[in-house]
Scaffold this motif. Structure first.
Motif, mmCIF file in Angstrom:
data_model
loop_
_atom_site.group_PDB
_atom_site.id
_atom_site.type_symbol
_atom_site.label_atom_id
_atom_site.label_comp_id
_atom_site.label_asym_id
_atom_site.label_seq_id
_atom_site.Cartn_x
_atom_site.Cartn_y
_atom_site.Cartn_z
ATOM 1 N N TRP A 147 0.816 -1.209 0.000
ATOM 2 C CA TRP A 147 0.000 0.000 0.000
ATOM 3 C C TRP A 147 0.853 1.264 0.000
ATOM 4 C CZ3 TRP A 147 -4.475 -1.093 4.037
ATOM 5 C CH2 TRP A 147 -5.322 -2.077 3.490
ATOM 6 N N THR A 148 2.027 1.217 0.594
ATOM 7 C CA THR A 148 2.877 2.407 0.621
ATOM 8 C C THR A 148 3.321 2.781 -0.783
ATOM 9 O OG1 THR A 148 3.657 1.884 2.850
ATOM 10 C CG2 THR A 148 4.992 3.407 1.549
ATOM 11 N N LEU A 149 3.800 1.802 -1.527
ATOM 12 C CA LEU A 149 4.207 2.057 -2.901
ATOM 13 C C LEU A 149 3.006 2.417 -3.758
ATOM 14 C CD1 LEU A 149 6.405 2.151 -5.015
ATOM 15 C CD2 LEU A 149 6.169 -0.330 -5.297
ATOM 16 N N ALA A 150 1.900 1.710 -3.556
ATOM 17 C CA ALA A 150 0.698 2.000 -4.324
ATOM 18 C C ALA A 150 0.227 3.436 -4.095
ATOM 19 C CB ALA A 150 -0.410 1.016 -3.963
ATOM 20 N N ALA A 151 0.340 3.926 -2.867
ATOM 21 C CA ALA A 151 -0.092 5.296 -2.562
ATOM 22 C C ALA A 151 0.747 6.314 -3.327
ATOM 23 C CB ALA A 151 -0.002 5.549 -1.063
ATOM 24 N N ALA A 152 2.043 6.039 -3.459
ATOM 25 C CA ALA A 152 2.896 6.953 -4.218
ATOM 26 C C ALA A 152 2.498 6.958 -5.687
ATOM 27 C CB ALA A 152 4.364 6.541 -4.059
ATOM 28 N N LEU A 161 -6.483 -0.368 -7.558
ATOM 29 C CA LEU A 161 -5.823 -1.102 -6.478
ATOM 30 C C LEU A 161 -6.470 -2.458 -6.268
ATOM 31 C CD1 LEU A 161 -3.821 -1.157 -4.051
ATOM 32 C CD2 LEU A 161 -5.687 -0.185 -2.668
ATOM 33 N N GLY A 162 -5.680 -3.510 -6.387
ATOM 34 C CA GLY A 162 -6.125 -4.860 -6.084
ATOM 35 C C GLY A 162 -5.193 -5.492 -5.067
ATOM 36 N N GLY A 163 -5.471 -6.742 -4.745
ATOM 37 C CA GLY A 163 -4.599 -7.469 -3.834
ATOM 38 C C GLY A 163 -5.141 -7.558 -2.427
ATOM 39 N N GLY A 164 -5.842 -8.633 -2.126
ATOM 40 C CA GLY A 164 -6.249 -8.904 -0.752
ATOM 41 C C GLY A 164 -7.332 -8.006 -0.193
ATOM 42 N N LEU A 165 -8.034 -7.272 -1.038
ATOM 43 C CA LEU A 165 -9.087 -6.395 -0.527
ATOM 44 C C LEU A 165 -10.321 -7.206 -0.145
ATOM 45 C CD1 LEU A 165 -8.853 -3.417 -3.034
ATOM 46 C CD2 LEU A 165 -7.790 -3.636 -0.775
ATOM 47 N N ARG A 176 -5.746 5.001 2.939
ATOM 48 C CA ARG A 176 -4.284 5.060 2.926
ATOM 49 C C ARG A 176 -3.706 5.253 1.529
ATOM 50 N NH1 ARG A 176 -1.987 0.143 6.422
ATOM 51 N NH2 ARG A 176 -0.098 0.893 5.360
ATOM 52 N N VAL A 177 -4.319 4.647 0.529
ATOM 53 C CA VAL A 177 -3.757 4.684 -0.821
ATOM 54 C C VAL A 177 -4.368 5.806 -1.664
ATOM 55 C CG1 VAL A 177 -3.432 3.347 -2.954
ATOM 56 C CG2 VAL A 177 -3.258 2.210 -0.724
ATOM 57 N N ARG A 178 -5.643 6.110 -1.438
ATOM 58 C CA ARG A 178 -6.390 7.077 -2.238
ATOM 59 C C ARG A 178 -6.374 6.689 -3.726
ATOM 60 N NH1 ARG A 178 -7.115 11.730 1.057
ATOM 61 N NH2 ARG A 178 -6.851 10.993 3.205
ATOM 62 N N PRO A 179 -6.777 5.466 -4.050
ATOM 63 C CA PRO A 179 -6.729 5.034 -5.442
ATOM 64 C C PRO A 179 -7.889 5.587 -6.252
ATOM 65 C CG PRO A 179 -7.732 3.318 -4.132
ATOM 66 C CD PRO A 179 -7.317 4.414 -3.164
ATOM 67 N N TRP A 180 -7.711 5.584 -7.560
ATOM 68 C CA TRP A 180 -8.788 5.936 -8.480
ATOM 69 C C TRP A 180 -9.888 4.883 -8.434
ATOM 70 C CZ3 TRP A 180 -10.431 3.172 -12.804
ATOM 71 C CH2 TRP A 180 -11.285 3.847 -13.692
ATOM 72 N N GLY A 181 -9.499 3.611 -8.239
ATOM 73 C CA GLY A 181 -10.470 2.532 -8.194
ATOM 74 C C GLY A 181 -9.951 1.345 -7.414
ATOM 75 N N VAL A 182 -10.836 0.410 -7.135
ATOM 76 C CA VAL A 182 -10.459 -0.818 -6.425
ATOM 77 C C VAL A 182 -10.966 -2.021 -7.206
ATOM 78 C CG1 VAL A 182 -10.290 0.190 -4.115
ATOM 79 C CG2 VAL A 182 -12.511 -0.636 -4.940
ATOM 80 N N ASP A 183 -10.245 -3.134 -7.027
ATOM 81 C CA ASP A 183 -10.508 -4.359 -7.786
ATOM 82 C C ASP A 183 -10.489 -5.518 -6.795
ATOM 83 O OD1 ASP A 183 -10.701 -6.340 -9.690
ATOM 84 O OD2 ASP A 183 -8.882 -5.792 -10.775
#
Length: 227
Positions: A147-152, A161-165, A176-183
Motif C-alpha cells: 500500500w505504501t508504494l501503491a499510494a505513491a 488497487l487490487g490485492g487482498g481487498l 491510505r492509498v487514495r486510489p482511483w479505483g479498487v478491484d
C-alpha cells in the motif's frame, strides 16, 4: 465516487449481483490455469447479455502472457471493452493495445519497478493497476499489495488497487492509498469462482462510503478535494 471492479466473475447471477450493487466493471479471467477461468465462448455469451442489460458497465477480460494478436482478437470476438494484462507482459504489449488495455503490476517485495513505461492510455479507465506478487499465481491470492508504494503511484496514475481487498479492509485501503479505483476477486467469494452476494454488496457500499469520506478521485490520479 471512485471506480469498483468485481473480478473473477463466472456466472450471470454473480455478474448481476455485482451490477445491481453498483459495480462499474466486471472481470472475466481468460487464463486457463486460474480456478476462475471462463472459456471464451462462455464469456462471449455473458457479455452479450450484459451489453443488453447494463451497457454502462465495463466488461474486462483478464489475460496472462497472451500474444497481443490473440488479446486483440478476443476483445472483438467476445464483446469485451478492455483487456487487463495481468502477467509478465512488456510495455510493448500495452502500447500495441493502446486505448484498449491497462497493465497490472504485481508488487514484489525488494524488487522495485518503474511504473512509467506501463502507463496506459484508456480515456475513461485506469492507467495502471497493482496487485500482490506471489511466486505461483497471477492474482486472486488474497494477499495485500504494497500500500505504501501503491499510494505513491496513486498520486500520478489513475490507479486500480487490487490485492487482498475485502469488505473489512477496503475502507482502510482507500484511506491510505487514495486510489482511483479498487478491484476485488477472492475477497468477496464463497469459493474460487463463486461470489458471496452479501460480501459483494458490503464491499461496494463500504468503498463508496470510504470515498465519500476522503474525497472522490481526480481524473488523473490523486484525490479531489471533498469540500
Amino acid at each position: 465516487m471512485g471506480f469498483v471492479k468485481i473480478c473473477g466473475i463466472t456466472t450471470l447471477a454473480d455478474a448481476r449481483v455485482a451490477i445491481e450493487a453498483g459495480a462499474d466493471a466486471v472481470g472475466f479471467v481468460l487464463y486457463p490455469r486460474s480456478p476462475r477461468f471462463v472459456p471464451p465462448e462462455r464469456v462471449a455469451a455473458l457479455c452479450e447479455i450484459l451489453r443488453q442489460e447494463a451497457p454502462h458497465v465495463r466488461r474486462v477480460g483478464v489475460f496472462v502472457n497472451e500474444p497481443v494478436e490473440r488479446v486483440r482478437a478476443l476483445l472483438e470476438a467476445l464483446g469485451l471493452d478492455w483487456a487487463q494484462l495481468h502477467g509478465d507482459e512488456p510495455p510493448e504489449a500495452l502500447k500495441a493495445l493502446e486505448g484498449r488495455a491497462y497493465k497490472v503490476l504485481r508488487l514484489r517485495p525488494g524488487a522495485p519497478i518503474d511504473p512509467e513505461p506501463y502507463r496506459g492510455r484508456l480515456l475513461d479507465g485506469p492507467t495502471l493497476g497493482v496487485d500482490a506478487w506471489a511466486p505461483d499465481a497471477y492474482g486472486g491470492t488474497g494477499c495485500p499489495a504494497d500500500w505504501t508504494l501503491a499510494a505513491a503511484w496513486a498520486r500520478i496514475h489513475r490507479l486500480l488497487l487490487g490485492g487482498g481487498l475485502t469488505p473489512e479492509t477496503v475502507a482502510e485501503a482507500i484511506g491510505r492509498v487514495r486510489p482511483w479505483g479498487v478491484d476485488v476477486s477472492s475477497g468477496v467469494e464463497e469459493a474460487p469462482g463463486r461470489k458471496d452476494p452479501d460480501r459483494v454488496r458490503r464491499f461496494i457500499a463500504t468503498a463508496r462510503a470510504a470515498w465519500a469520506a476522503v474525497g472522490a478521485p481526480s481524473a488523473e490520479g490523486g484525490m479531489a478535494c471533498s469540500g
